[in-house]
Structures are given as structure tokens and as C-alpha cells.
Design a protein around this motif. Sequence first.
Motif, PDB file in Angstrom:
ATOM      1  N   VAL A  19     -11.901 -17.646   4.550  1.00  0.00           N
ATOM      2  CA  VAL A  19     -10.827 -16.629   4.441  1.00  0.00           C
ATOM      3  C   VAL A  19     -10.359 -16.456   2.991  1.00  0.00           C
ATOM      4  O   VAL A  19      -9.776 -15.423   2.641  1.00  0.00           O
ATOM      5  CB  VAL A  19      -9.640 -16.960   5.402  1.00  0.00           C
ATOM      6  N   LEU A  20     -10.676 -17.439   2.151  1.00  0.00           N
ATOM      7  CA  LEU A  20     -10.339 -17.313   0.715  1.00  0.00           C
ATOM      8  C   LEU A  20     -10.851 -15.978   0.143  1.00  0.00           C
ATOM      9  O   LEU A  20     -10.189 -15.348  -0.684  1.00  0.00           O
ATOM     10  CB  LEU A  20     -10.971 -18.490  -0.040  1.00  0.00           C
ATOM     11  N   ASP A  21     -12.028 -15.563   0.611  1.00  0.00           N
ATOM     12  CA  ASP A  21     -12.606 -14.323   0.094  1.00  0.00           C
ATOM     13  C   ASP A  21     -12.027 -13.073   0.762  1.00  0.00           C
ATOM     14  O   ASP A  21     -12.441 -11.957   0.444  1.00  0.00           O
ATOM     15  CB  ASP A  21     -14.140 -14.339   0.287  1.00  0.00           C
ATOM     16  N   ARG A  22     -11.112 -13.289   1.709  1.00  0.00           N
ATOM     17  CA  ARG A  22     -10.528 -12.128   2.412  1.00  0.00           C
ATOM     18  C   ARG A  22      -9.039 -11.938   2.094  1.00  0.00           C
ATOM     19  O   ARG A  22      -8.357 -11.129   2.724  1.00  0.00           O
ATOM     20  CB  ARG A  22     -10.689 -12.314   3.921  1.00  0.00           C
ATOM     21  N   VAL A  23      -8.544 -12.723   1.103  1.00  0.00           N
ATOM     22  CA  VAL A  23      -7.103 -12.651   0.821  1.00  0.00           C
ATOM     23  C   VAL A  23      -6.709 -11.236   0.354  1.00  0.00           C
ATOM     24  O   VAL A  23      -5.667 -10.702   0.752  1.00  0.00           O
ATOM     25  CB  VAL A  23      -6.684 -13.729  -0.204  1.00  0.00           C
ATOM     26  N   GLY A  24      -7.575 -10.608  -0.466  1.00  0.00           N
ATOM     27  CA  GLY A  24      -7.286  -9.249  -0.933  1.00  0.00           C
ATOM     28  C   GLY A  24      -7.136  -8.286   0.237  1.00  0.00           C
ATOM     29  O   GLY A  24      -6.187  -7.492   0.292  1.00  0.00           O
ATOM     30  N   GLN A  25      -8.071  -8.413   1.173  1.00  0.00           N
ATOM     31  CA  GLN A  25      -8.054  -7.545   2.362  1.00  0.00           C
ATOM     32  C   GLN A  25      -6.766  -7.782   3.185  1.00  0.00           C
ATOM     33  O   GLN A  25      -6.123  -6.837   3.640  1.00  0.00           O
ATOM     34  CB  GLN A  25      -9.285  -7.935   3.174  1.00  0.00           C
ATOM     35  N   ILE A  26      -6.392  -9.073   3.328  1.00  0.00           N
ATOM     36  CA  ILE A  26      -5.162  -9.401   4.075  1.00  0.00           C
ATOM     37  C   ILE A  26      -3.957  -8.780   3.364  1.00  0.00           C
ATOM     38  O   ILE A  26      -3.085  -8.179   3.988  1.00  0.00           O
ATOM     39  CB  ILE A  26      -5.012 -10.940   4.212  1.00  0.00           C
ATOM     40  N   ALA A  27      -3.940  -8.892   2.015  1.00  0.00           N
ATOM     41  CA  ALA A  27      -2.810  -8.339   1.249  1.00  0.00           C
ATOM     42  C   ALA A  27      -2.754  -6.817   1.410  1.00  0.00           C
ATOM     43  O   ALA A  27      -1.687  -6.222   1.538  1.00  0.00           O
ATOM     44  CB  ALA A  27      -2.947  -8.712  -0.223  1.00  0.00           C
ATOM     45  N   ARG A  28      -3.899  -6.197   1.425  1.00  0.00           N
ATOM     46  CA  ARG A  28      -3.981  -4.733   1.536  1.00  0.00           C
ATOM     47  C   ARG A  28      -3.393  -4.266   2.871  1.00  0.00           C
ATOM     48  O   ARG A  28      -2.833  -3.175   2.968  1.00  0.00           O
ATOM     49  CB  ARG A  28      -5.449  -4.344   1.392  1.00  0.00           C
ATOM     50  N   GLN A  29      -3.524  -5.104   3.898  1.00  0.00           N
ATOM     51  CA  GLN A  29      -3.033  -4.684   5.222  1.00  0.00           C
ATOM     52  C   GLN A  29      -1.514  -4.859   5.388  1.00  0.00           C
ATOM     53  O   GLN A  29      -0.939  -4.452   6.389  1.00  0.00           O
ATOM     54  CB  GLN A  29      -3.740  -5.491   6.326  1.00  0.00           C
ATOM     55  N   LEU A  30      -0.883  -5.510   4.383  1.00  0.00           N
ATOM     56  CA  LEU A  30       0.559  -5.730   4.503  1.00  0.00           C
ATOM     57  C   LEU A  30       1.302  -4.426   4.282  1.00  0.00           C
ATOM     58  O   LEU A  30       0.776  -3.502   3.643  1.00  0.00           O
ATOM     59  CB  LEU A  30       1.028  -6.749   3.457  1.00  0.00           C
TER      60      LEU A  30
END
Length: 347
Positions: A19-30
Motif C-alpha cells: 500500500v506504500l505505493d498507493r498512498v498518492g491514490q488514497i490521498a487523491r480520493q480524500l
Amino acid sequence: MEIEIKTAPAYVVTVENGVLDRVGQIARQLEKPGSKAMIISDTNVFPIYGERLEASLKSAGFSVARFVFPAGEPSKQLSTVSEIYEALGKQEFTRSDFLVTLGGGVPGDMGGFAAATFLRGIDFIQVPTSLLAQVDASVGGKTGVDLPFGKNLVGAFYQPVAVAADPETLRTLPKRYFNDGLGEVIKYGCIEDAELFRDLEANRALSDLPGVISRCVLSKKHFVEEDTKDRGKRMTLNFGHTFGHALEKLHHFQDLSHGEAVGLGMVMAALAGEKLGVTTEGTAQRIRKVLEQYTLPVEDPFSGEEILEATALDKKTMGDTLNLILLSEIGQSMIYPLKKEKLSSLI
Ligand code: GLY
């Protein structure tokens, strides 16, 4: 696994390999994620995982700054927070931008506190990379720093907007740091999850690290949702910590890690409970055996008298009554008020 922590505000803890590589994607969904992120990390962790995190945030369209401080508890102080404010000011961060804390408890607690206070509060995402931070410190919004006369004496309850725990990052953790976190895992088995405790006893828990981390987070969720500000039920999470803190202090926070101290403190608390007649006989022995199994210490050179004296003098225990956390049995805990003068009867 995704676990929603329903505090105000609510947020999701994602426990997932990679999930380290998906943090940007998670942030984008906020909601309203802003345009800038600053990674708050230390000199141990940033060189290993910083670039991957940066790449993930950049590919989600954020511009990324970093603040990397010398690893270790001595950095967790107000002067470092002040340096973080300065870095944020220089980069013209606004209230709609956010911080990402990367590392163990120190970047998480201190970065969280900087987020809680800069411009009266900006968002932050926790990316814990130690077992201790993944199972405990990154969830529940306890942020803060140490003062010269005590640990965690300044801080705020301030929830992150997301937590991304990547169990693969634990692979690079030195064994002693990993075991440090196991002290807290055993704690969750003791206070709420008897099945987790049995799985630890049977040596079958750690083959599924994401599973173990998720079980601890699910336990913690119940405590922090019911008592976010640590005035009641959440205090149960301090099982083993009252005597553990005293031990850490006696060792000058040097040669005994937090998890090791908590492990010893859990045995002491179970023995105290047995002596008071509230804990099933043999509970302390079961905890002791599990600690030994995971190579955590079960003996300490300080005497019971010295530990109890340090407990009674602890600045964080106010008034003449201690709220001891005791077990009735493995998986069942209670808050047990005890007059400080009665402490000596527990030796
Ligand atoms: N680490 C204990 C708590 O978050 O309350």
C-alpha cells in the motif's frame, strides 16, 4: 483490509502489502486533498522508503516536499516541531495542503502534532513502518512530543485523514524493533482478543502479518471510538504501561525498549491482579511464557519495591489513586482504581 475508524472525523486504515505505493491514490480520493504534500520522516526510514512514497504522491499529481530529521526519541521535541513549521512556511503550505508521516512512533506522533497545530490544523496521513506504529500508535489520533522532564507531555488528540500500513515494510525492521511491537500485539490478545492470544501461544499468528495487524487495529477501533479522549475505556490500552513506564524511567529510556517494558509491566499487572483476587490464577504465567516465546524479556534487575516507588512518583498519574488496568482473564480487562498507598501491598 480496510478498517473504518468512526471518530470525528472518521478515517480508513488500510492494512495491505504494497500500500506504500498507493498512498498518492488514497490521498487523491480524500475530500479536497489540496496540491502539496510534505513527508515528515527520519534518517533511518526515509532512505529506505522515502522515494517510493514520493513517487506515489507525485504520480497522483501532488507536489512533494520533505522534512527529514535525525532518527531517535531525542528529536521528538518542540524545537523540531518549530523547524517543521518553518519548512512548511517556506514552502507556502496552506490549510488545504497536507503532511504524510513516514516511519515509527516518532515521525507519526511529532508530525501529527505539527499537523494539529500548523495554521490551527492541516490534514495528515499516517504511513507507519514499524510494528508498534502499525498496530497501535498510528491509530487513534494521539499526537505530541516530549518535554525535558517527561515523555509525551505536550500534544493533542488529532485524527489523521487516512492510515496506510504496509506490512512489507516490517521486513527491513531490525529484530529487536519488531519484537518491540510484539509487546503491543500480545497486549491486544490480553485485553480483548483471547483468540489472538491463543494463536500467539500456538505460534500460528505471525504467518499472516496483515491479519495480525488488522486484528489489533480492529481491537483499538473499539476503544478509541467509544472514548476518543482517553478518559475512560481507552485507558484499557494502557495494560502493562503503568509499571512499564516506571521501568522505562528506571532504565533512563535507554536499554529497555517500550514494548519490552510493557511486556514486563503486563506480567506485573497480572501478578497484581492475581494477588488482589481479580485475575484468574496462572494468567501471569501464561503471559510470561508468551513473552519468552517471542524473545521478550521476563526478568529485570530492578526490584518490585523500586518499580512500585517509580510508579507512585510518575508525573502522569495524578492524585492519590491509580487507574490500574487488570485482567479478569486473558481477553477480559477492567479499570481498577487503587489508592497509591495500597501499591506496596502488591509486592
Ligand atoms: N497507545 C495507547 C492509546 O492510543 O491510547
